[in-house]
Design a protein around this motif. Structure first.
Motif, PDB file in Angstrom:
ATOM      1  N   LEU A 191       0.804  -1.204   0.203  1.00  0.00           N
ATOM      2  CA  LEU A 191       0.077   0.243   0.150  1.00  0.00           C
ATOM      3  C   LEU A 191       0.666   0.868  -0.282  1.00  0.00           C
ATOM      4  O   LEU A 191       0.418   2.084  -0.787  1.00  0.00           O
ATOM      5  N   LEU A 192       1.887   1.119   1.192  1.00  0.00           N
ATOM      6  CA  LEU A 192       2.733   2.302   0.672  1.00  0.00           C
ATOM      7  C   LEU A 192       2.862   2.412  -0.435  1.00  0.00           C
ATOM      8  O   LEU A 192       3.641   3.607  -0.998  1.00  0.00           O
ATOM      9  N   TRP A 193       3.703   1.758  -0.991  1.00  0.00           N
ATOM     10  CA  TRP A 193       4.486   1.802  -2.123  1.00  0.00           C
ATOM     11  C   TRP A 193       3.073   2.729  -3.312  1.00  0.00           C
ATOM     12  O   TRP A 193       3.705   3.327  -4.416  1.00  0.00           O
ATOM     13  N   GLY A 194       1.915   2.127  -3.430  1.00  0.00           N
ATOM     14  CA  GLY A 194       1.714   2.894  -4.272  1.00  0.00           C
ATOM     15  C   GLY A 194       0.851   4.576  -3.783  1.00  0.00           C
ATOM     16  O   GLY A 194       0.516   5.406  -4.330  1.00  0.00           O
ATOM     17  N   GLN A 195       1.630   5.038  -2.981  1.00  0.00           N
ATOM     18  CA  GLN A 195       1.949   6.266  -2.638  1.00  0.00           C
ATOM     19  C   GLN A 195       3.540   6.973  -2.600  1.00  0.00           C
ATOM     20  O   GLN A 195       4.226   6.697  -2.355  1.00  0.00           O
ATOM     21  N   SER A 196       3.415   8.336  -3.174  1.00  0.00           N
ATOM     22  CA  SER A 196       4.461   8.497  -4.029  1.00  0.00           C
ATOM     23  C   SER A 196       5.227   8.966  -2.781  1.00  0.00           C
ATOM     24  O   SER A 196       6.638   9.634  -2.803  1.00  0.00           O
ATOM     25  N   SER A 197       4.824   9.922  -1.873  1.00  0.00           N
ATOM     26  CA  SER A 197       4.855  10.452  -0.670  1.00  0.00           C
ATOM     27  C   SER A 197       4.170  10.528   0.128  1.00  0.00           C
ATOM     28  O   SER A 197       3.202   9.932   0.298  1.00  0.00           O
ATOM     29  N   GLY A 198       4.504  11.532   1.425  1.00  0.00           N
ATOM     30  CA  GLY A 198       4.128  11.299   2.432  1.00  0.00           C
ATOM     31  C   GLY A 198       4.239   9.871   3.976  1.00  0.00           C
ATOM     32  O   GLY A 198       4.420   8.869   3.397  1.00  0.00           O
ATOM     33  N   ASP A 199       3.664  10.149   4.733  1.00  0.00           N
ATOM     34  CA  ASP A 199       3.781  10.019   5.592  1.00  0.00           C
ATOM     35  C   ASP A 199       2.355   8.728   6.245  1.00  0.00           C
ATOM     36  O   ASP A 199       2.102   9.780   5.710  1.00  0.00           O
ATOM     37  N   TYR A 200       2.589   7.453   6.608  1.00  0.00           N
ATOM     38  CA  TYR A 200       1.449   6.530   7.011  1.00  0.00           C
ATOM     39  C   TYR A 200       1.071   5.293   7.626  1.00  0.00           C
ATOM     40  O   TYR A 200       2.543   5.096   8.234  1.00  0.00           O
ATOM     41  N   ALA A 201       0.474   5.630   8.557  1.00  0.00           N
ATOM     42  CA  ALA A 201       0.471   4.884   9.368  1.00  0.00           C
ATOM     43  C   ALA A 201      -0.755   3.703   8.935  1.00  0.00           C
ATOM     44  O   ALA A 201      -1.466   3.096   8.002  1.00  0.00           O
ATOM     45  N   CYS A 202      -0.002   2.337   9.285  1.00  0.00           N
ATOM     46  CA  CYS A 202      -0.467   1.260   8.923  1.00  0.00           C
ATOM     47  C   CYS A 202      -1.840   0.952   9.846  1.00  0.00           C
ATOM     48  O   CYS A 202      -1.339   0.170  11.128  1.00  0.00           O
ATOM     49  N   ARG A 203      -3.064   0.283   9.401  1.00  0.00           N
ATOM     50  CA  ARG A 203      -3.543   0.155  10.616  1.00  0.00           C
ATOM     51  C   ARG A 203      -4.083  -1.563   9.804  1.00  0.00           C
ATOM     52  O   ARG A 203      -4.747  -1.860   8.837  1.00  0.00           O
TER      53      ARG A 203
END
Length: 404
Positions: free
Chosen positions: A377-389
């Motif tokens: 899922l993170l690979w699908g976001q080219s930038s930005g910080d995320y939490a995975c739940r």
């Protein structure tokens, strides 16, 4: 001092004694079969320079400790039963005995424990090659290049030196790093907390908090240097920073807060059946103070070094060891991705030791699949910080990202 000390005998029962013995030896093995893993790659030093990025296959690479190596990927939930295969939870069981190399490959012998369901393996759509350089028990110094003070570990060259070889042979698109927990002494903290529950009738969180606070600056400096070392290796191999993405991830909590504990604080079911021998106050501290504190510190390092940050602090919410939202498999109830625990319990007894102690308190088979989904899922976001739940009642397909 725990409020219900009077209800707990100081004569530790048989299984409790085994758990206690395990606690004294418990390391944080923050760590397998990896795709094209150069387990003994030679140190770097040959620069690609003007040759540019390799025309080899695209690659996703993981470096760090046991939380990314795939430690505990052997187990599908936890079961206190002693049947063959431990009620179907042991993936290493071959019908007559257990063979950890089925799950960890050649790294079962060294203890690096790179599992066949490690995070990088689960994120199968990221790149053509998925290469796991992480090793259970690694500290930041095991990431640095040997030329910059890096240390070999468990018979392998420093991971940045291994990355140098990988970067020359592949077109590296993603590098994911999990490191710092062992520098903070997380394994010693777990051991102390287990001992305090089983025998000393005292809390661990006050002294543990002081220890974390004192080690945090040095540990985070080490994480920052690890990122610098990775950047230097990639530059030497001819990569611009825009040619690949670098992700730093945090750690999930393997135990729930006290209000979500399946077993009572008094008595022995919490240790002998559940494998979660922690006082309520210590569990609350670990879940709601220590894990968020470490995540915040790692996020700060990622921001300072220009890396993407993946926050995993809530990744196991409701799936932790002894969580009320989960249950243990039995002889009549098979392991389940939707109802079994997603982390390995403290393994030190249950009539016979089930597996390696270092697997304790790590995401198990189901947790590893979830981590792989997070990375996809993170690979699908080219930038930005995320939490995975996770989504309650769903398997790894229910993982989702929330912007931080």
């Amino acid at each position: 001092m725990p409020e219900n000390c009077s209800s707990i005998t100081r004569s530790t029962p048989r299984l409790g004694r085994r758990l206690l013995a395990a606690a004294f030896a418990l390391p944080l093995t923050l760590a397998g079969l990896a795709v094209a893993t150069p387990a003994s790659a030679a140190p770097g030093g040959v620069s690609a320079g003007a040759a540019g990025v390799s025309a080899g296959p695209t690659a996703s690479v993981t470096l760090g400790d046991s939380y990314i190596s795939g430690e505990a990927g052997r187990w599908m939930g936890n079961a206190a039963g002693t049947s063959d295969g431990h009620n179907g939870t042991d993936r290493a069981w071959n019908g007559s005995s257990a063979d950890p190399s089925v799950v960890y490959g050649a790294t079962a012998a060294s203890g690096c424990d790179r599992s066949d369901v490690a995070e990088v393996v689960g994120a199968s759509t990221v790149a053509q090659s998925r290469i796991n350089l992480a090793c259970s028990g690694a500290v930041t110094a095991n990431i640095f290049r040997a030329a910059d003070g890096g240390q070999s570990f468990k018979g392998e060259a420093p991971q940045a030196d291994q990355l140098a070889t990988v970067a020359r042979q592949n077109n590296v698109k993603l590098i994911t790093l999990s490191i710092g927990g062992n520098d903070l002494g997380f394994g010693s903290i777990i051991s102390d907390c287990v001992q305090d529950y089983l025998i000393w009738n005292s809390y661990c969180h006050d002294s543990a908090q002081s220890s974390v606070d004192s080690k945090m600056p040095t540990a985070m400096a080490g994480v920052g240097k690890a990122i610098d070392e990775i950047r230097a290796v990639m530059a030497d191999a001819g990569y611009a920073q825009s040619d690949y993405r670098l992700v730093l991830q945090s750690y999930p909590s393997p135990i729930p807060r006290s209000a979500e504990m399946r077993y009572p604080e008094s008595g022995w079911s919490r240790s002998d059946t559940g494998g979660c021998p922690f006082w309520n106050a210590d569990a609350d501290w670990a879940r709601d103070s220590m894990v968020p504190q470490i995540s915040k510190a790692l996020a700060g390092v990622a921001a300072a070094k220009g890396a993407q940050f993946l926050d995993l602090s809530d990744m196991l919410q409701g799936r932790e060891v002894c969580s009320t939202a989960t249950e243990q498999p039995t002889v009549s109830s098979a392991p389940s991705a939707t109802s079994s625990e997603w982390a390995r319990f403290v393994d030190g007894g249950f009539n016979t030791t089930q597996g390696a102690l270092q697997e304790s308190m790590h995401p198990n088979y189901y947790g590893q699949l979830a981590l792989g989904r997070c990375l996809t899922l993170l690979w699908g976001q080219s930038s930005g910080d995320y939490a995975c739940r996770n989504t309650a009642g769903q398997d790894a397909s229910g993982m989702y990202l929330a912007a931080r």
